[in-house]
Design a protein around this motif. Structure first.
Motif, PDB file in Angstrom:
ATOM      1  N   THR A  49      25.065  47.312  42.334  1.00 14.36           N
ATOM      2  CA  THR A  49      25.389  45.997  42.257  1.00 14.36           C
ATOM      3  C   THR A  49      24.372  45.081  43.027  1.00 14.36           C
ATOM      4  N   TYR A 421      38.143  51.910  38.285  1.00 17.87           N
ATOM      5  CA  TYR A 421      37.009  51.850  37.567  1.00 17.87           C
ATOM      6  C   TYR A 421      37.128  53.219  36.715  1.00 17.87           C
ATOM      7  N   SER A 449      37.852  49.390  34.262  1.00 17.48           N
ATOM      8  CA  SER A 449      36.794  48.134  34.598  1.00 17.48           C
ATOM      9  C   SER A 449      35.448  48.960  34.940  1.00 17.48           C
ATOM     10  N   THR A 453      32.047  45.300  37.854  1.00 19.30           N
ATOM     11  CA  THR A 453      32.885  44.199  37.609  1.00 19.30           C
ATOM     12  C   THR A 453      34.629  44.242  38.262  1.00 19.30           C
ATOM     13  N   GLU A 456      33.756  42.644  41.807  1.00 20.56           N
ATOM     14  CA  GLU A 456      33.681  41.275  41.569  1.00 20.56           C
ATOM     15  C   GLU A 456      35.237  40.600  41.247  1.00 20.56           C
ATOM     16  N   ARG A 457      36.190  41.271  40.354  1.00 17.44           N
ATOM     17  CA  ARG A 457      37.180  41.020  40.365  1.00 17.44           C
ATOM     18  C   ARG A 457      38.193  40.947  41.520  1.00 17.44           C
TER      19      ARG A 457
END
Length: 590
Positions: A49, A421, A449, A453, A456-457
């Motif tokens: 990240t 994930y 996901s 991501t 972040e969500r």
């Protein structure tokens, strides 16, 4: 994690055998695995990240950060005893409030010598920078509690109690004693970067912009220099010949970023990775516990061999119980409490460990693992006797009742999506849970996901029901519970102002939420080392509150495993995690 994973932790974790389909995987597998040096260590990693140590909160990023950056202390090979790193010596005052470090004679990768001013700057960034995701680690009473001034609720710039006595002497002044101060200082966010490199705190214009620093530039004192990072594809570091410690045996370390289980397994079986696992390379679907031939060493690690694997080789094996917890969690205001409790009722931990995780871990009844539990193992065993959702059983009757009482039935179900994930094991958990909920009043859908991501969500409050993990950065209950403080789970203020788990628990008007908030406030009001009993009791209250509101369901305490081809000479890792290991002492003999 708040900023959890790993995730590791540290932070957010990804489960053993996890994997995610990433568009770049096919490309990486068609590349020439030998295009680098024969003396290059090849590994598999998950999506990274950031390269900025004050932003790094996941183990995937941490693996790279630890090769390039260094803190005052560290955990050699990820074992649980902390030792000096950039600190050559430390003196602690009688009142346990002042730590005076003599720094090692080290230099940065740009040729500049390490000085105490670099640490003053680096710790100021940790506390003051808007890019920091661990400011609480340096400021709050339950963490390092370094002296500082505030005006209103704002930190006064350059008020941190960190001082360069001279070039080689660093003084850190705490507001309250901390029994694990040296352990906490091993965390990546406390790493040294050159003074003034980034201008994201008052008094510094910066030599480069933060966007570049977090994605393209790493200048540390570690055994490896940054070479390249292509998100979702690969990362590479090269040997730093002027390293102050043991110069690396290998010329470089290369990580292929692969999140797809099958792709990672193929990559490992084709001998493109020299070491595989934890995570990528040995998905649970391919894992056979009967192929492990290992003995337990004096650190509780299983060390031996595994095989034969699909390509005919028998590889070295290391399996280490971790201070970590994998879990599923809910956005409290988005998912009604009866639905959360129903899912807890149908979750059979014993079945999950045996059938989904193939014994690669132990049942998790509490968020805090036994090795860090308040009051120790005896208290843990007594505490979990009160687990409220039926241990090791699928209680559909209780689930149906709690759903019916709330008005959810098979004819009018509550619709919910579980986001994991890219992980076959957690998708399998989802399929099992969906089947168990069938006809009860919850219509569960599944989605995957990419890890970054998902994080972040989570920070955006966009996850209703999700899977993640947390690993402890020091072996004490204090680490990790901060993420449950309801006010700290406010996703509307993440990641800059809050760093709790993605629960939005503060919006849940419940007795449990109020209980957790009150317990955390008692923790903060009692930072003295002599008040550990008070804090421990508060942590137990928070664990009970988590049970009561079912905002998180702990699933698994991880058994972290590595599989090593026989031409690799690497020390076993320890209970603090394989990601903590630096690779300068690894050698290859092909």
């Amino acid at each position: 994690m708040s900023r959890e994973t790993d995730l590791s932790r540290r932070t957010f974790l990804k489960a053993t055998g996890s994997g995610a389909a990433v568009a770049t995987v096919a490309g990486c597998l068609t590349g020439d695995p030998d295009e680098g040096s024969d003396n290059e260590l090849n590994l598999i990693n998950s999506t990274v990240t950031t390269l900025d140590p004050i932003q790094s909160t996941d183990t995937a990023s941490g693996q790279i950060v630890k090769q390039v950056y260094e803190a005052l202390t560290y955990y050699p090979n990820g074992e649980s005893s902390v030792e000096n790193l950039l600190a050559e010596d430390v003196e602690i005052s009688d009142d346990l409030l002042t730590y005076t470090f003599t720094l090692a004679d080290a230099e940065f990768h740009n040729g500049d010598p390490l000085t105490a001013d670099d640490f003053v700057y680096s710790l100021r960034r940790l506390a003051e920078s808007p890019n920091s995701e661990r400011a609480n680690f340096v400021l709050e009473d339950t963490f390092l509690s370094v002296e500082h001034e505030v005006e209103g609720e704002e930190l006064v710039p350059d008020s941190l109690g960190v001082e360069a006595v001279d070039d080689q002497t660093l003084e850190i002044r705490l507001e309250t004693p901390h029994p694990n101060a040296l352990e906490l200082l091993a965390y990546d966010s406390f790493s040294a970067v050159p003074e003034g490199l980034v201008g994201d705190i008052e008094g510094y214009d910066g030599e480069i912009e933060h966007d570049e620093f977090s994605t393209e530039t790493m200048i540390g004192t570690g055994p490896f220099e940054f070479d390249t990072w292509e998100p979702d594809a690969e990362a590479r570091v090269t040997r730093f010949d002027d390293y102050h410690g043991s110069t690396a045996n290998v010329e470089a370390v290369h990580w292929q970023i692969i999140e797809d289980d099958d792709a990672g397994y193929t990559y490992a079986m084709e001998r493109n990775a020299d070491i595989f696992g934890p995570g990528g390379g040995m998905p649970t679907a391919q894992y056979d516990p009967n192929k492990v031939d290992a003995e337990t060493d004096d650190l509780g690690r299983s060390v031996g061999s595994y095989g034969p694997i699909e390509n005919g080789d028998t590889v070295e094996y290391v399996g280490v119980p971790q201070l970590s917890t994998y879990y599923v969690a809910f956005n409290a205001p988005s998912v009604p409490r009866p639905v959360r409790r129903a899912i807890a009722y149908v979750t059979d931990h014993e079945e999950l460990i045996a059938e989904v995780f193939k014994e690669r871990g132990e049942e998790a009844w509490t968020f805090t693992p036994p090795g860090a539990f308040p009051g120790g193992q005896e208290q843990y065993e007594s505490f979990i006797e009160d687990y409220p959702y039926g241990a090791n059983e699928t209680d559909r009757d209780a689930a149906r009742q709690v759903l019916e009482d709330a008005g959810y039935t098979s004819d009018d179900p509550y619709e919910l999506t579980l986001t994991t994930y890219e992980s076959e094991v957690f998708q399998e958990f989802g399929r099992l849970t969906r089947d168990k909920l069938s006809g009860l009043g919850v219509d569960l859908s599944l989605e995957q996901s990419p890890f970054a991501t998902l994080i972040e969500r989570g920070e955006n409050g966009e996850l209703d029901f999700y899977s993640l993990g947390w690993t402890w950065s020091w072996p004490a209950a204090d680490y990790g519970m901060f993420g449950f403080e309801p006010e700290n789970t406010d996703t509307s203020r993440m990641p800059e102002e809050t760093n709790g788990y993605y629960l939005d628990w503060h919006r849940e008007d419940s007795d449990a939420s109020a209980q957790a908030q009150g317990a955390w406030e008692r923790v903060e009001a009692n930072p003295d080392p002599d008040a550990q009993d008070v804090r421990d009791e508060a942590y137990l209250e928070m664990e009970r509150a988590v049970w009561d509101d079912a905002v998180m369901i702990p699933l698994l305490h991880d058994l972290e495993e590595r599989f090593i081809y026989d031409y690799v000479d690497v020390e076993p890792f320890g209970a603090m995690g394989a990601y903590q290991q630096r690779f300068n002492n690894v050698s290859l003999d092909e």
